[in-house]
Scaffold this active site. Structure first.
Site, mmCIF file in Angstrom:
data_model
loop_
_atom_site.group_PDB
_atom_site.id
_atom_site.type_symbol
_atom_site.label_atom_id
_atom_site.label_comp_id
_atom_site.label_asym_id
_atom_site.label_seq_id
_atom_site.Cartn_x
_atom_site.Cartn_y
_atom_site.Cartn_z
ATOM 1 N N LYS A 53 0.844 -1.203 0.000
ATOM 2 C CA LYS A 53 0.000 0.000 0.000
ATOM 3 C C LYS A 53 0.878 1.251 0.000
ATOM 4 C CE LYS A 53 -3.874 -2.403 2.059
ATOM 5 N NZ LYS A 53 -4.468 -2.966 3.253
ATOM 6 N N GLN A 97 -4.690 -1.753 9.500
ATOM 7 C CA GLN A 97 -4.614 -3.086 8.896
ATOM 8 C C GLN A 97 -5.206 -4.137 9.840
ATOM 9 O OE1 GLN A 97 -3.363 -3.726 5.681
ATOM 10 N NE2 GLN A 97 -4.169 -5.765 6.058
ATOM 11 N N ASP A 120 -11.492 3.140 3.633
ATOM 12 C CA ASP A 120 -11.852 1.759 3.293
ATOM 13 C C ASP A 120 -13.325 1.480 3.573
ATOM 14 O OD1 ASP A 120 -11.299 -0.602 2.086
ATOM 15 O OD2 ASP A 120 -9.920 -1.340 3.611
#
Ligand code: NAD
Length: 290
Positions: A53, A97, A120
């Site tokens: 990422k 994460q 997200d």
């Protein structure tokens, strides 16, 4: 007839080139989109995802920072870091994460992220907005799947889409985004009996289960588009999807490879959402008089 293998590399690189151009034009206005990624602990797969990422951000001309926290980080410490990032004007997107260590509540953590920096689409406010069709960042993996279908010109409206898996991260939002594209959607899961009778009706079949090679040719209608979200580590060390790629090749119309399609497309959607968040934050700033 053999299925067409969807060229993930080509789709991802053309999409990322578009993003890079937009980042450059934003830079001309003095704004650089910024993403902060937080990882707690040493899970090897998570470390790879985080590195990918950050690398993708840099390649797109975006700013990125990775916060690597030890496994014994407390929930309070993590929440404090998130609050700092919420107030940091260089950061437009925050991603924590998963998985997190068991002593930290994922739910609590997600709710601490500022709604406008939740790139997200995990925050309940954004999930709600997507559900009722309001403007919100779209969840990265399902949004990536929709973009793949669009790039290969697969019609979605009126088609029967079957999603295997009902997680909050993939299965449920995938079903929702397919509905938004006017598909007729069925969701299968671990308690669905005779699953192949349902999956065999799918024009578009999305597998998001986490079980290597679960989907075989008897699950697939001839000519169907098969999208494999799964990423599973085999004993040999190799990666495999939830779809038995070789087995479905003769039956499917299209199939995505694993690795190299949905995974990098997910990161591409993260870049897209961070870019859009940066644009929105620029619009929200009061105009500076010369
Ligand atoms: P999860 O474990 O949270 O959910 C799995 C789902 O599969 C559950 O809803 C369960 O009901 C269903 N399921 C389990 N066994 C089943 C069976 N035998 N038949 C039918 N359904 C069954 O997993 P997740 O987070 O949704 O992830 C799914 C897969 O996608 C994993 O392999 C994960 O690594 C991968 N993933 C990939 C990306 C990407 O960027 N490509 C992103 C997220 C997750």
């Amino acid at each position: 007839m053999s299925a067409q293998i969807i060229n993930g590399k080509e789709i991802v690189s053309s999409y990322r080139a578009e993003i890079k151009e937009e980042v450059q034009s934003l830079a001309a206005q003095g704004i650089q989109p910024g993403l902060a990624v937080i990882i707690v602990g040493e899970d090897p797969a998570s470390l790879v995802y985080v590195r990918n990422k950050a690398k993708a951000c840099e390649e797109a001309g975006m700013y990125s920072e990775v916060h690597r926290l030890p496994e014994n980080t407390t929930e309070a410490e993590l929440l404090r870091l998130i609050r700092q990032l919420n107030g940091n004007p260089r950061i437009h997107g925050i991603l924590v994460q998963s998985p997190l260590p068991k002593h930290i509540s994922e739910e609590r953590v997600v709710e601490e992220i500022a709604v406008e920096k939740d790139v997200d689409c995990f925050h309940p406010v954004n999930v709600g907005n997507v559900t009722i069709g309001k403007d919100a960042p779209l969840p990265c993996t399902p949004a990536g799947v929709i973009q793949i279908l669009k790039k290969i010109n697969v019609p979605i409206a009126g088609k029967h889409a079957v999603v295997v898996g009902r997680s909050n991260i993939v299965g449920k939002p995938m079903a929702l985004l397919l509905l938004r594209e006017h598909a007729t959607v069925t969701v299968c899961h671990s308690r669905t009996p005779n699953m192949e009778e349902i999956t065999r009706q799918a024009d578009i079949l999305v597998a998001a289960v986490g079980k290597a090679k679960l989907i075989k040719k008897h699950h697939v209608k001839p000519g169907a588009v098969v999208i494999d979200v799964g990423i599973n580590r085999l004993e040999t060390g190799k990666l495999a999807g939830d779809v038995d790629f070789d087995d479905v090749l003769e039956t499917a119309g299209y199939v995505t490879p694993v690795p190299g399609c949905v995974g990098p497309m997910t990161i591409t959607m993260l870049l897209r959402n961070t870019l859009e968040a940066a644009k929105r934050s620029a619009q929200a700033q009061p105009a500076v008089k010369a």
